[in-house]
Design a protein around this motif. Structure first.
Motif, PDB file in Angstrom:
ATOM      1  N   ILE A  39      14.772   1.910  -7.035  1.00  0.00           N
ATOM      2  CA  ILE A  39      15.613   3.049  -8.017  1.00  0.00           C
ATOM      3  C   ILE A  39      15.614   2.196  -9.113  1.00  0.00           C
ATOM      4  CG2 ILE A  39      17.606   4.095  -8.480  1.00  0.00           C
ATOM      5  CD1 ILE A  39      17.801   4.887  -5.599  1.00  0.00           C
ATOM      6  N   ARG A  40      16.034   1.042  -9.149  1.00  0.00           N
ATOM      7  CA  ARG A  40      16.407  -0.011 -10.542  1.00  0.00           C
ATOM      8  C   ARG A  40      15.033   0.002 -11.228  1.00  0.00           C
ATOM      9  NH1 ARG A  40      17.580  -4.066  -7.791  1.00  0.00           N
ATOM     10  NH2 ARG A  40      15.776  -5.331  -8.031  1.00  0.00           N
ATOM     11  N   LEU A  41      13.853  -0.204 -10.419  1.00  0.00           N
ATOM     12  CA  LEU A  41      12.857  -0.142 -11.199  1.00  0.00           C
ATOM     13  C   LEU A  41      12.338   1.134 -12.064  1.00  0.00           C
ATOM     14  CD1 LEU A  41      10.920  -2.734  -8.842  1.00  0.00           C
ATOM     15  CD2 LEU A  41      11.413  -3.266 -11.165  1.00  0.00           C
ATOM     16  N   LEU A  42      12.529   2.160 -10.882  1.00  0.00           N
ATOM     17  CA  LEU A  42      12.258   3.595 -11.767  1.00  0.00           C
ATOM     18  C   LEU A  42      13.010   3.873 -12.617  1.00  0.00           C
ATOM     19  CD1 LEU A  42      10.785   6.076 -10.087  1.00  0.00           C
ATOM     20  CD2 LEU A  42      13.007   6.897  -9.429  1.00  0.00           C
ATOM     21  N   LYS A  83      13.666   2.000 -14.907  1.00  0.00           N
ATOM     22  CA  LYS A  83      13.069   1.374 -15.927  1.00  0.00           C
ATOM     23  C   LYS A  83      11.660   1.844 -16.518  1.00  0.00           C
ATOM     24  CE  LYS A  83      15.536  -3.102 -15.046  1.00  0.00           C
ATOM     25  NZ  LYS A  83      15.222  -4.431 -14.543  1.00  0.00           N
ATOM     26  N   GLY A  84      11.338   2.761 -15.867  1.00  0.00           N
ATOM     27  CA  GLY A  84      10.019   3.582 -16.256  1.00  0.00           C
ATOM     28  C   GLY A  84       8.878   3.138 -15.512  1.00  0.00           C
ATOM     29  N   VAL A  85       9.089   2.451 -14.258  1.00  0.00           N
ATOM     30  CA  VAL A  85       8.334   1.466 -13.258  1.00  0.00           C
ATOM     31  C   VAL A  85       7.772   2.677 -12.473  1.00  0.00           C
ATOM     32  CG1 VAL A  85       7.322  -0.158 -11.930  1.00  0.00           C
ATOM     33  CG2 VAL A  85       8.838  -0.549 -13.643  1.00  0.00           C
ATOM     34  N   PRO A  86       6.531   3.262 -12.360  1.00  0.00           N
ATOM     35  CA  PRO A  86       6.125   4.209 -11.067  1.00  0.00           C
ATOM     36  C   PRO A  86       6.199   3.394  -9.878  1.00  0.00           C
ATOM     37  CG  PRO A  86       4.136   3.510 -12.487  1.00  0.00           C
ATOM     38  CD  PRO A  86       5.360   2.985 -13.152  1.00  0.00           C
ATOM     39  N   VAL A  87       6.756   4.206  -8.920  1.00  0.00           N
ATOM     40  CA  VAL A  87       7.004   3.769  -7.376  1.00  0.00           C
ATOM     41  C   VAL A  87       5.797   4.250  -6.470  1.00  0.00           C
ATOM     42  CG1 VAL A  87       8.580   3.529  -5.528  1.00  0.00           C
ATOM     43  CG2 VAL A  87       9.359   3.150  -8.013  1.00  0.00           C
ATOM     44  N   TYR A  88       5.122   3.182  -5.921  1.00  0.00           N
ATOM     45  CA  TYR A  88       4.387   3.857  -4.781  1.00  0.00           C
ATOM     46  C   TYR A  88       5.134   3.908  -3.562  1.00  0.00           C
ATOM     47  CZ  TYR A  88      -0.229   3.969  -2.587  1.00  0.00           C
ATOM     48  OH  TYR A  88      -1.539   4.261  -1.629  1.00  0.00           O
ATOM     49  N   TYR A  89       5.482   4.974  -3.201  1.00  0.00           N
ATOM     50  CA  TYR A  89       6.381   5.207  -1.945  1.00  0.00           C
ATOM     51  C   TYR A  89       5.738   5.609  -0.689  1.00  0.00           C
ATOM     52  CZ  TYR A  89      10.489   6.684   0.313  1.00  0.00           C
ATOM     53  OH  TYR A  89      11.517   7.380   1.319  1.00  0.00           O
ATOM     54  N   LEU A  90       5.791   4.928   0.406  1.00  0.00           N
ATOM     55  CA  LEU A  90       5.571   5.286   1.666  1.00  0.00           C
ATOM     56  C   LEU A  90       6.494   5.998   2.550  1.00  0.00           C
ATOM     57  CD1 LEU A  90       3.578   2.915   0.402  1.00  0.00           C
ATOM     58  CD2 LEU A  90       3.262   2.041   2.799  1.00  0.00           C
ATOM     59  N   ARG A 113      -2.811  -8.237  -7.552  1.00  0.00           N
ATOM     60  CA  ARG A 113      -4.196  -8.867  -8.145  1.00  0.00           C
ATOM     61  C   ARG A 113      -4.633  -8.552  -9.760  1.00  0.00           C
ATOM     62  NH1 ARG A 113     -10.247  -8.061  -5.778  1.00  0.00           N
ATOM     63  NH2 ARG A 113     -11.353  -9.691  -7.327  1.00  0.00           N
ATOM     64  N   PHE A 114      -4.398  -7.137 -10.093  1.00  0.00           N
ATOM     65  CA  PHE A 114      -4.972  -6.669 -11.064  1.00  0.00           C
ATOM     66  C   PHE A 114      -3.880  -6.083 -12.281  1.00  0.00           C
ATOM     67  CE2 PHE A 114      -8.480  -5.761  -8.221  1.00  0.00           C
ATOM     68  CZ  PHE A 114      -9.706  -6.541  -8.931  1.00  0.00           C
ATOM     69  N   SER A 115      -2.549  -5.930 -11.838  1.00  0.00           N
ATOM     70  CA  SER A 115      -1.493  -5.625 -12.715  1.00  0.00           C
ATOM     71  C   SER A 115      -0.129  -6.138 -12.264  1.00  0.00           C
ATOM     72  CB  SER A 115      -1.668  -3.916 -12.819  1.00  0.00           C
ATOM     73  OG  SER A 115      -1.278  -3.284 -11.775  1.00  0.00           O
ATOM     74  N   LYS A 116       0.865  -5.612 -12.859  1.00  0.00           N
ATOM     75  CA  LYS A 116       2.094  -6.262 -12.620  1.00  0.00           C
ATOM     76  C   LYS A 116       2.690  -5.335 -11.523  1.00  0.00           C
ATOM     77  CE  LYS A 116       6.232  -7.895 -14.449  1.00  0.00           C
ATOM     78  NZ  LYS A 116       6.097  -9.250 -13.919  1.00  0.00           N
ATOM     79  N   VAL A 117       2.720  -5.968 -10.337  1.00  0.00           N
ATOM     80  CA  VAL A 117       3.419  -4.946  -9.100  1.00  0.00           C
ATOM     81  C   VAL A 117       4.443  -5.657  -8.557  1.00  0.00           C
ATOM     82  CG1 VAL A 117       2.772  -3.940  -6.783  1.00  0.00           C
ATOM     83  CG2 VAL A 117       0.953  -4.292  -8.636  1.00  0.00           C
ATOM     84  N   TYR A 118       5.651  -4.977  -8.405  1.00  0.00           N
ATOM     85  CA  TYR A 118       6.865  -5.520  -7.972  1.00  0.00           C
ATOM     86  C   TYR A 118       6.985  -5.003  -6.520  1.00  0.00           C
ATOM     87  CZ  TYR A 118       8.034  -5.454 -13.179  1.00  0.00           C
ATOM     88  OH  TYR A 118       7.932  -5.477 -14.340  1.00  0.00           O
ATOM     89  N   LEU A 119       7.183  -6.042  -5.847  1.00  0.00           N
ATOM     90  CA  LEU A 119       6.814  -5.803  -4.134  1.00  0.00           C
ATOM     91  C   LEU A 119       8.522  -6.128  -4.016  1.00  0.00           C
ATOM     92  CD1 LEU A 119       3.894  -8.004  -3.363  1.00  0.00           C
ATOM     93  CD2 LEU A 119       4.004  -5.529  -3.333  1.00  0.00           C
TER      94      LEU A 119
END
Length: 294
Positions: free
Chosen positions: A174-177, A179-186, A157-163
């Motif tokens: 890993i591909r996004l990581l 590129k500098g994208v922080p990963v919310y990892y469960l 809703r509020f930012s660019k989130v890659y699901l």
């Protein structure tokens, strides 16, 4: 039948109603859920008995009742997270320790936000959207297309989130990581034996993915715990971004490093056991020859 208008109406109502009203609905739903979803109540009881055998049945029952209250309130509050105003979200979900995350992002370091399954997990993810410009997380597609659309829109809703879909697995993250994208990892779901090892969790050999330790080692990613909490009295959430783990995984094997992460989760659970997501079958996969728990 298009369920979207009804779902949006209900969740939108929860997003706009006064705090005392959403808390009242949380109490009602918390009482109903274990009575309606008896199989889930059974899972919670088994998990608590296995992890807290030293507690009396009455003590575990108190944790169970409070857990379902917390779980119900977190579900009601998805309306707040997905349809409430930005200011109300800021007022309801407190973010602490964001400087730890910002420092790593400023350094250009790959970041794995290590977020165990506490009931406030979704609220924390929403609050992080208001802090981060972009992030990534694993996503399981909902079986109902109408529900899936609402969940996706709510979580982006509020930012660019890659699901990243489960079919892409950790490789997509890993591909996004990289590129500098922080990963919310469960980290604490049972996905079977593939990519996992039986690592102690409350003294129980538990199928646990080794991904966090492997990503930290292979991609020099910082592992930064994100711990969430819901206060049932006030209806407010707290999300704590902790300092990155030091010397992780160091010289530890993937199994030893993952055991360290499990101990971290255990320590946080022990502060308030009802906050953990006991409703999932954490011990579904058993070592060969061992009977199932559920």
């Amino acid at each position: 039948m298009d369920k979207k208008p009804l779902l949006r109406g209900v969740l939108g109502y929860f997003g706009r109603c006064p705090d005392r009203t959403r808390l009242r609905w949380g109490r009602v739903l918390g009482w109903l859920v274990p009575r309606l979803l008896r199989s889930r109540a059974h899972i919670v009881r088994v998990n608590l008995a296995r992890c807290f055998p030293h507690l009396t049945p009455a003590e575990r029952t108190r944790i169970e009742k409070r857990h379902f209250h917390l779980l119900a309130q977190s579900f009601i509050d998805r309306g707040l997270c997905w349809f409430g105003s930005e200011q109300r979200i800021l007022d309801t979900i407190e973010l602490r320790g964001e400087h730890h995350l910002q420092a790593l992002l400023d350094q250009g370091r790959p970041v794995l936000m290590f977020a165990p399954h506490f009931v406030a997990l979704d609220a924390t993810a929403t609050r992080l959207q208001l802090f981060l410009k972009e992030a990534a997380s694993m996503y399981t597609r909902q079986s109902d297309a109408d529900v899936d659309e609402i969940v996706r829109q709510g979580r982006t809703r509020f930012s660019k989130v890659y699901l990243v879909g489960r079919h892409e697995g950790v490789r997509g993250l890993i591909r996004l990581l990289r590129k500098g994208v922080p990963v919310y990892y469960l980290p604490d779901m049972d996905f079977g034996r593939k990519g996992a090892a039986f690592v102690p969790f409350f003294g129980i050999p538990t199928a646990t993915l080794l991904s966090a330790s492997q990503i930290a080692l292979n991609w020099d990613a910082a592992v930064i715990p994100v711990i969430s909490h819901l206060d049932l009295e006030t209806g407010r959430y707290q999300a704590w971004i902790q300092p990155p783990l030091q010397d992780f995984p160091g010289n530890d094997s993937p199994e030893e490093a993952t055991a360290r992460l499990n101990r971290l989760i255990e320590a946080q659970i022990l502060k308030d056991p009802a906050q953990y997501y006991w409703v999932h079958r954490r011990f579904k996969t058993r070592p060969e020859g061992e009977a199932g728990f559920y």
